[in-house]
Design a protein around this motif. Structure first.
Motif, PDB file in Angstrom:
ATOM      1  N   ASN A  25       1.342  -1.709  -0.138  1.00 23.93           N
ATOM      2  CA  ASN A  25       0.101   0.115  -0.213  1.00 23.93           C
ATOM      3  C   ASN A  25       0.937   1.338   0.299  1.00 23.93           C
ATOM      4  OD1 ASN A  25      -1.531  -2.001   1.562  1.00 23.93           O
ATOM      5  ND2 ASN A  25      -3.141  -0.765   0.887  1.00 23.93           N
ATOM      6  N   CYS A  26       0.672   2.448  -1.150  1.00 23.69           N
ATOM      7  CA  CYS A  26       1.151   3.030  -0.684  1.00 23.69           C
ATOM      8  C   CYS A  26       0.896   4.247   0.314  1.00 23.69           C
ATOM      9  CB  CYS A  26       0.508   4.738  -1.486  1.00 23.69           C
ATOM     10  SG  CYS A  26       1.359   5.833  -2.133  1.00 23.69           S
ATOM     11  N   CYS A  29      -0.940   7.982  -0.085  1.00 27.32           N
ATOM     12  CA  CYS A  29      -2.678   7.219  -0.313  1.00 27.32           C
ATOM     13  C   CYS A  29      -3.505   5.949  -0.061  1.00 27.32           C
ATOM     14  CB  CYS A  29      -2.997   7.818  -1.810  1.00 27.32           C
ATOM     15  SG  CYS A  29      -2.571   6.855  -3.332  1.00 27.32           S
ATOM     16  N   LYS A  31      -3.195   3.513  -1.357  1.00 27.63           N
ATOM     17  CA  LYS A  31      -3.539   2.821  -3.554  1.00 27.63           C
ATOM     18  C   LYS A  31      -2.841   1.617  -2.811  1.00 27.63           C
ATOM     19  CE  LYS A  31      -2.294   5.133  -6.582  1.00 27.63           C
ATOM     20  NZ  LYS A  31      -2.048   6.019  -8.303  1.00 27.63           N
ATOM     21  N   GLU A  32      -3.241   0.351  -3.592  1.00 32.01           N
ATOM     22  CA  GLU A  32      -2.253  -0.901  -4.002  1.00 32.01           C
ATOM     23  C   GLU A  32      -1.316  -0.622  -5.075  1.00 32.01           C
ATOM     24  OE1 GLU A  32      -4.842  -4.403  -3.941  1.00 32.01           O
ATOM     25  OE2 GLU A  32      -4.712  -4.262  -1.887  1.00 32.01           O
ATOM     26  N   ILE A  33      -0.161  -0.975  -4.778  1.00 30.23           N
ATOM     27  CA  ILE A  33       0.290  -0.996  -5.701  1.00 30.23           C
ATOM     28  C   ILE A  33       1.972  -2.567  -5.698  1.00 30.23           C
ATOM     29  CG2 ILE A  33       0.928   1.806  -6.640  1.00 30.23           C
ATOM     30  CD1 ILE A  33       3.256   1.351  -4.615  1.00 30.23           C
ATOM     31  N   CYS A  52       3.733   5.819  -4.514  1.00 28.02           N
ATOM     32  CA  CYS A  52       3.178   4.944  -5.392  1.00 28.02           C
ATOM     33  C   CYS A  52       3.294   6.817  -6.173  1.00 28.02           C
ATOM     34  CB  CYS A  52       1.560   5.297  -5.381  1.00 28.02           C
ATOM     35  SG  CYS A  52       0.891   6.944  -5.552  1.00 28.02           S
ATOM     36  N   ASP A  54       1.974   9.099  -8.011  1.00 23.16           N
ATOM     37  CA  ASP A  54       0.951   9.692  -8.263  1.00 23.16           C
ATOM     38  C   ASP A  54       1.904  10.818  -6.663  1.00 23.16           C
ATOM     39  OD1 ASP A  54      -0.012   8.658 -10.504  1.00 23.16           O
ATOM     40  OD2 ASP A  54      -1.609   8.054  -9.306  1.00 23.16           O
ATOM     41  N   CYS A  55       1.954   9.978  -5.693  1.00 25.19           N
ATOM     42  CA  CYS A  55       2.195  11.085  -4.721  1.00 25.19           C
ATOM     43  C   CYS A  55       3.192  11.902  -4.761  1.00 25.19           C
ATOM     44  CB  CYS A  55       2.133  10.304  -3.591  1.00 25.19           C
ATOM     45  SG  CYS A  55      -0.074   9.183  -2.695  1.00 25.19           S
TER      46      CYS A  55
END
Ligand code: ZN
Length: 210
Positions: A25-26, A29, A31-33, A52, A54-55
């Motif tokens: 997980n990020c 945020c 999010k799963e990466i 991630c 994006d972050c």
């Protein structure tokens, strides 16, 4: 630089350990990466966390914003006001207690540094660091000069006020000699105490690093 090298080493380690496809997980945020798609960072207690792309882009943009287009005039103006306030406090504390307190120069550096950041529009950066340190140095040297003039004016044989002495030294150009005397008279301990203030002022507008 050193930070990048460390990241590269960490990434190598991840691939070698066969973690590249592992889902994480990020940290920011949630999010799963996949590990290979994220940026890994080591926390202070040695744990590995991932952020991630994006972050990372958002963080980089925020950091760029932080140093972009500082209002230099505002920084100088607010810094100057903070300097005058600090100079007065320093003048009265030192004249009354006959002691130079390191804690006071640290507070002075913090206060002037914060005022410079604020005046610049809540910005940071190298130019603001230099402005903050210079204003702190000027504040210290000028208020020490006035402390010296106060001492001279307190002599009953000298029939002049502090402001008369000050204006006199400006008109005769003697001010520069006097400022130099102030710096020489500070001595190693005095300069060290001033140094704390300068260091602090210089540190406050330092750009944030991740
Ligand atoms: Zn994220």
């Amino acid at each position: 630089m050193g930070e990048e090298e460390k990241l590269e080493q960490q990434e190598e380690k991840i691939v070698m350990g066969g973690k590249a496809d592992q889902i994480v997980n990020c940290q920011r945020c949630g999010k799963e990466i996949k590990v290979q798609d994220g940026h890994s960072f080591e926390t202070e207690d040695g744990k590995e966390v991932y952020v991630c792309n994006d972050c990372i882009a958002q963080i980089n943009q925020a950091l760029e914003e932080e140093t972009k287009n500082p209002n230099i005039f505002g920084a100088l103006l607010l810094g100057l006001i903070a300097g005058i306030v600090c100079g007065l406090v320093w003048y009265f504390v030192v004249t009354m207690s006959n002691t130079e307190y390191a804690i006071l120069t640290i507070l002075m550096g913090w206060f002037i540094g914060s005022a410079v950041c604020k005046g610049a529009g809540n910005k940071k950066g190298m130019r603001l660091q230099i402005i903050a340190a210079l204003l702190t140095a000027i504040t210290l040297v000028l208020s020490e000069l006035f402390i010296g003039l106060n001492f001279i004016a307190s002599d009953p044989e000298v029939n002049m006020t502090i402001s008369q002495l000050f204006l006199g030294s400006i008109f005769t150009g003697d001010i520069f000699n006097q400022l130099w005397e102030v710096i020489k008279n500070a001595g190693p301990i005095g300069l060290l105490i001033w140094g704390f203030g300068l260091f602090w002022a210089y540190s406050i507008p330092r750009p944030t690093k991740i």
